[in-house]
Design a protein around this motif. Structure first.
Motif, PDB file in Angstrom:
ATOM      1  N   ILE A 131       0.838  -1.196   0.000  1.00  0.00           N
ATOM      2  CA  ILE A 131       0.000   0.000   0.000  1.00  0.00           C
ATOM      3  C   ILE A 131       0.876   1.250   0.000  1.00  0.00           C
ATOM      4  CG2 ILE A 131      -1.584   1.369   1.422  1.00  0.00           C
ATOM      5  CD1 ILE A 131      -2.982  -1.269   2.151  1.00  0.00           C
ATOM      6  N   ARG A 190     -10.684   4.931 -11.586  1.00  0.00           N
ATOM      7  CA  ARG A 190      -9.886   5.888 -10.817  1.00  0.00           C
ATOM      8  C   ARG A 190     -10.292   7.321 -11.160  1.00  0.00           C
ATOM      9  NH1 ARG A 190      -5.292   4.557  -8.144  1.00  0.00           N
ATOM     10  NH2 ARG A 190      -5.025   2.681  -9.382  1.00  0.00           N
ATOM     11  N   LEU A 216      -8.557   4.337  -1.723  1.00  0.00           N
ATOM     12  CA  LEU A 216      -7.867   3.103  -1.333  1.00  0.00           C
ATOM     13  C   LEU A 216      -8.854   2.076  -0.795  1.00  0.00           C
ATOM     14  CD1 LEU A 216      -5.205   1.542  -0.759  1.00  0.00           C
ATOM     15  CD2 LEU A 216      -5.240   2.605   1.490  1.00  0.00           C
ATOM     16  N   GLN A 218       0.903   4.047  -3.073  1.00  0.00           N
ATOM     17  CA  GLN A 218       0.461   5.415  -2.828  1.00  0.00           C
ATOM     18  C   GLN A 218       1.476   6.456  -3.292  1.00  0.00           C
ATOM     19  OE1 GLN A 218      -2.629   6.421  -1.659  1.00  0.00           O
ATOM     20  NE2 GLN A 218      -3.070   4.255  -2.007  1.00  0.00           N
ATOM     21  N   GLU A 221      -9.372   0.618  -4.617  1.00  0.00           N
ATOM     22  CA  GLU A 221      -8.133  -0.118  -4.857  1.00  0.00           C
ATOM     23  C   GLU A 221      -8.077  -1.451  -4.115  1.00  0.00           C
ATOM     24  OE1 GLU A 221      -5.179   2.774  -3.863  1.00  0.00           O
ATOM     25  OE2 GLU A 221      -5.416   3.847  -5.753  1.00  0.00           O
ATOM     26  N   ARG A 245      -7.810  10.199  -0.790  1.00  0.00           N
ATOM     27  CA  ARG A 245      -6.935   9.056  -1.064  1.00  0.00           C
ATOM     28  C   ARG A 245      -7.351   7.838  -0.247  1.00  0.00           C
ATOM     29  NH1 ARG A 245      -0.794  11.003  -2.063  1.00  0.00           N
ATOM     30  NH2 ARG A 245      -0.631   8.880  -2.816  1.00  0.00           N
TER      31      ARG A 245
END
Length: 153
Positions: free
Chosen positions: A48, A118, A132, A52, A136, A128
């Protein structure tokens, strides 16, 4: 040089030998389970962080590759010297074996998000953390599970 197979089976599964083997089997399973759990947590967190920020990926991914390239048997004496040969040293060796599949598969899954999806999150001004957690990680879940399956070996 070697006894016949029926003698090995007879002596291997007698009650006295089996009573000695079961606690050792439990300790081995505990070490393997602990190493797998630690590698899952560390691997997902590491992936992760790399997904990022590009600079984190460029600086940390080579260490993951090096960790995979160095044979664990070459590092076991060093781990034993530093940590002894008890539970923690064995768990560290398990983590070293299982960490790379978790990192690489999770990173692959996090990077495989469709650009359109996205972009939709960007248009909606999602943070974010929201991107996530809601885009994601669910997209990466099959790759994460594949990494867990590979690491469990």
């Amino acid at each position: 040089l070697m006894p016949p197979p029926h003698v090995i089976i007879q002596k291997g599964f007698t009650s006295t030998t089996l009573a000695e083997l079961l606690p050792a089997l439990g300790q081995t399973a505990l070490v393997a389970g602990t190493g797998l759990a630690l590698s899952i947590v560390i691997g997902i967190g590491w992936a992760i962080a790399m997904a990022q920020a590009g600079w984190v990926r460029r600086s940390l991914y080579p260490y993951a590759v090096v960790l995979q390239c160095i044979p664990v048997l070459a590092l076991v004496p060093l781990i034993g010297f530093w940590f002894g040969y008890d539970f923690s040293a064995r768990a560290i060796a398990c983590v070293m074996v299982a960490l790379f599949p978790m990192v690489s598969n999770t990173l692959f899954g996090l990077q495989s998000v469709q650009p359109n999806h996205r972009e939709m999150f960007r248009i909606q001004k999602a943070s974010r953390a929201t991107t996530l957690l809601k885009l994601e990680l669910p997209t990466a879940l099959p790759a994460i599970l594949a990494g867990m399956r590979i690491s469990a070996g």
